[in-house]
Design a protein around this motif. Structure first.
Motif, mmCIF file in Angstrom:
data_model
loop_
_atom_site.group_PDB
_atom_site.id
_atom_site.type_symbol
_atom_site.label_atom_id
_atom_site.label_comp_id
_atom_site.label_asym_id
_atom_site.label_seq_id
_atom_site.Cartn_x
_atom_site.Cartn_y
_atom_site.Cartn_z
ATOM 1 N N SER A 79 0.841 -1.205 0.000
ATOM 2 C CA SER A 79 0.000 0.000 0.000
ATOM 3 C C SER A 79 0.873 1.251 0.000
ATOM 4 N N LEU A 80 0.229 2.404 -0.186
ATOM 5 C CA LEU A 80 0.954 3.675 -0.103
ATOM 6 C C LEU A 80 1.640 3.829 1.245
ATOM 7 N N VAL A 81 0.970 3.376 2.310
ATOM 8 C CA VAL A 81 1.537 3.505 3.653
ATOM 9 C C VAL A 81 2.837 2.716 3.770
ATOM 10 N N ASP A 82 2.909 1.556 3.143
ATOM 11 C CA ASP A 82 4.128 0.750 3.207
ATOM 12 C C ASP A 82 5.300 1.477 2.557
ATOM 13 N N VAL A 83 5.057 2.101 1.416
ATOM 14 C CA VAL A 83 6.120 2.867 0.761
ATOM 15 C C VAL A 83 6.487 4.079 1.617
ATOM 16 N N ALA A 84 5.472 4.722 2.217
ATOM 17 C CA ALA A 84 5.742 5.852 3.101
ATOM 18 C C ALA A 84 6.576 5.425 4.306
ATOM 19 N N ALA A 86 8.820 3.046 4.306
ATOM 20 C CA ALA A 86 10.195 2.910 3.821
ATOM 21 C C ALA A 86 10.857 4.280 3.717
ATOM 22 N N ALA A 87 10.123 5.277 3.209
ATOM 23 C CA ALA A 87 10.654 6.636 3.133
ATOM 24 C C ALA A 87 10.915 7.204 4.527
ATOM 25 N N LEU A 88 10.018 6.909 5.459
ATOM 26 C CA LEU A 88 10.194 7.366 6.835
ATOM 27 C C LEU A 88 11.449 6.771 7.464
ATOM 28 N N SER A 89 11.665 5.476 7.263
ATOM 29 C CA SER A 89 12.837 4.833 7.849
ATOM 30 C C SER A 89 14.122 5.459 7.325
ATOM 31 N N ALA A 90 14.161 5.732 6.025
ATOM 32 C CA ALA A 90 15.337 6.398 5.457
ATOM 33 C C ALA A 90 15.529 7.780 6.078
ATOM 34 N N THR A 91 14.423 8.454 6.347
ATOM 35 C CA THR A 91 14.491 9.781 6.979
ATOM 36 C C THR A 91 14.999 9.680 8.408
ATOM 37 N N LEU A 92 14.528 8.690 9.153
ATOM 38 C CA LEU A 92 14.986 8.502 10.531
ATOM 39 C C LEU A 92 16.488 8.211 10.576
ATOM 40 N N ALA A 93 16.990 7.505 9.572
ATOM 41 C CA ALA A 93 18.430 7.234 9.522
ATOM 42 C C ALA A 93 19.220 8.533 9.376
ATOM 43 N N ASP A 94 18.651 9.506 8.657
ATOM 44 C CA ASP A 94 19.311 10.796 8.460
ATOM 45 C C ASP A 94 19.098 11.748 9.629
ATOM 46 N N HIS A 95 18.042 11.508 10.421
ATOM 47 C CA HIS A 95 17.714 12.391 11.546
ATOM 48 C C HIS A 95 17.467 11.542 12.797
ATOM 49 N N PRO A 96 18.509 10.945 13.352
ATOM 50 C CA PRO A 96 18.336 9.991 14.461
ATOM 51 C C PRO A 96 17.767 10.596 15.734
ATOM 52 N N ALA A 97 17.824 11.909 15.888
ATOM 53 C CA ALA A 97 17.285 12.527 17.105
ATOM 54 C C ALA A 97 15.790 12.293 17.248
ATOM 55 N N PHE A 98 15.111 12.004 16.125
ATOM 56 C CA PHE A 98 13.659 11.764 16.164
ATOM 57 C C PHE A 98 13.325 10.305 16.429
ATOM 58 N N ARG A 232 13.720 20.403 8.774
ATOM 59 C CA ARG A 232 14.700 19.624 8.004
ATOM 60 C C ARG A 232 14.250 18.165 7.874
ATOM 61 N N PHE A 233 13.678 17.610 8.954
ATOM 62 C CA PHE A 233 13.147 16.246 8.911
ATOM 63 C C PHE A 233 12.091 16.120 7.813
ATOM 64 N N LEU A 234 11.137 17.050 7.797
ATOM 65 C CA LEU A 234 10.078 17.012 6.794
ATOM 66 C C LEU A 234 10.631 17.228 5.388
ATOM 67 N N GLY A 235 11.674 18.052 5.278
ATOM 68 C CA GLY A 235 12.301 18.253 3.975
ATOM 69 C C GLY A 235 12.928 16.972 3.451
ATOM 70 N N THR A 236 13.609 16.240 4.328
ATOM 71 C CA THR A 236 14.203 14.959 3.934
ATOM 72 C C THR A 236 13.120 13.950 3.581
ATOM 73 N N LEU A 237 12.062 13.902 4.396
ATOM 74 C CA LEU A 237 10.959 12.984 4.123
ATOM 75 C C LEU A 237 10.305 13.313 2.782
ATOM 76 N N ALA A 238 10.191 14.593 2.470
ATOM 77 C CA ALA A 238 9.640 15.003 1.173
ATOM 78 C C ALA A 238 10.531 14.511 0.035
ATOM 79 N N ASP A 239 11.845 14.626 0.206
ATOM 80 C CA ASP A 239 12.775 14.169 -0.842
ATOM 81 C C ASP A 239 12.635 12.669 -1.079
ATOM 82 N N TYR A 240 12.576 11.895 0.009
ATOM 83 C CA TYR A 240 12.436 10.446 -0.151
ATOM 84 C C TYR A 240 11.067 10.069 -0.726
#
Length: 251
Positions: A79-84, A86-98, A232-240
Motif C-alpha cells: 500500500s501507499l503507507v508501506d512505501v511511506a 520505507a521513506a520514513l525509515s530512510a528519513t529517521l536514519a538521516d535524523h536519528p534525534a527523532f 529539516r526532517f520534513l524536507g528529507t521525508l519530502a525528498d524520499y
C-alpha cells in the motif's frame, strides 16, 4: 396528572434523568479499561511533553508509481503507507534525534527503527510496533504491517506487540482527513500523521497539470528537538517521498 411508571421508565427499567441545566441525559457509561489507559497516556503526553506540530504538503506521484510497481513485481500486497514507511525509515536514519525516547531527563536514540503503526479498533486506538523497519525490504514491511494489523483487529495481540517503539505513524488520510495534530506516544519524542492524498493544480512545462499530494503532520517534543530540526526532517521525508521509486523493486 401524576406521571405513571411508563412515563418515566424505558423498556429496560432505566429511569430518564435531567441534569441541573434541564438537559436530558441520554446515556452514562464508564470508560472501558483500554479507553481509560488511552486517556491516561494522552493526558500524560500533554502534561509531560511540549507539543509542536509542523506540516508539509508533498508531491505523492512517486508514491503511487512505487506502489503500483511493487504490486506488479512482488507477491506482497503493498500500500501507499508501506512505501511511506520505507521513506520514513530512510528519513529517521538521516535524523536519528527523532528515532528516540525521552525519559528521566535522558534523550536516547536507537539504531533500530521500531515504528508503531496506529490501528483503529472498536475498543480504541492500538499501536503495534513494526520492528527494525530499516532492515526490511518493501515486501517485508508490507507483509509484517498487514500481519500486525490483522492480529490487532482479531484481538489476538499481546503487550509485546505494543512495546519497544521508537517512533509512531498514524494515518487518518484513509478516513478522509486532510491534516491533523497527532499526539506523541510517550516516551517517544515524535509522531508522524499522514493525511489523505488530494489533487492539486500546478504549472508544468506544458501548462497546468493535476498532481496528487499528501500532507505530513509531524508532532515533536520541543524540549528535545527544535522547529528547524522538524523542518529539516520534513524536507528529507519530502525528498524520499518524491523519489519513492528507489524503494520499489529495481528502483
Amino acid at each position: 396528572m401524576a406521571p405513571t411508571d411508563s412515563d418515566t421508565d424505558d423498556d429496560d427499567g432505566d429511569r430518564t434523568e435531567s441534569d441541573e441545566h434541564g438537559r436530558t441525559v441520554r446515556e452514562e457509561r464508564s470508560l472501558s479499561p483500554m479507553r481509560r489507559t488511552i486517556a491516561n497516556r494522552l493526558q500524560d503526553s500533554y502534561r509531560n511533553a511540549v507539543h509542536v506540530t509542523a506540516s508539509r504538503e508533498v508531491d505523492a506521484e512517486a508514491l503511487f508509481r512505487a506502489t503500483e510497481t511493487a504490486n506488479d513485481r512482488l507477491e506482497a500486497d503493498v500500500s501507499l503507507v508501506d512505501v511511506a514507511l520505507a521513506a520514513l525509515s530512510a528519513t529517521l536514519a538521516d535524523h536519528p534525534a527523532f528515532n528516540a525516547t525521552f525519559e528521566d531527563g535522558t534523550h536516547r536514540t536507537y539504531e533500530e527503527h521500531n515504528v508503531g503503526v496506529a490501528v483503529d479498533i472498536e475498543a480504541g486506538l492500538v499501536t503495534p510496533v513494526l520492528r527494525d523497519v530499516g532492515s526490511k525490504s518493501l515486501a517485508e514491511i508490507a507483509t509484517e504491517r498487514r500481519r500486525l494489523t490483522e492480529t490487532v483487529q482479531s484481538g489476538e495481540y499481546t503487550m509485546d506487540d505494543l512495546r519497544g517503539g521508537t517512533f509512531t505513524v498514524t494515518n487518518l488520510g484513509a478516513l478522509g482527513v486532510d491534516s491533523f495534530t497527532p499526539v506523541i506516544n510517550p516516551p517517544e519524542v515524535a509522531i508522524l500523521g499522514i493525511g489523505r492524498t488530494r489533487e492539486r493544480t500546478r504549472r508544468g512545462d506544458d501548462g497546468l497539470e493535476f498532481r496528487r499530494e499528501v500532507t505530513y503532520d509531524l508532532s515533536f517534543d520541543h524540549r528535545i528537538v527544535d522547529g528547524a530540526d522538524a523542518a529539516r526532517f520534513l524536507g528529507t521525508l519530502a525528498d524520499y517521498t518524491e523519489g519513492a521509486e528507489r524503494f520499489a523493486p529495481d528502483g
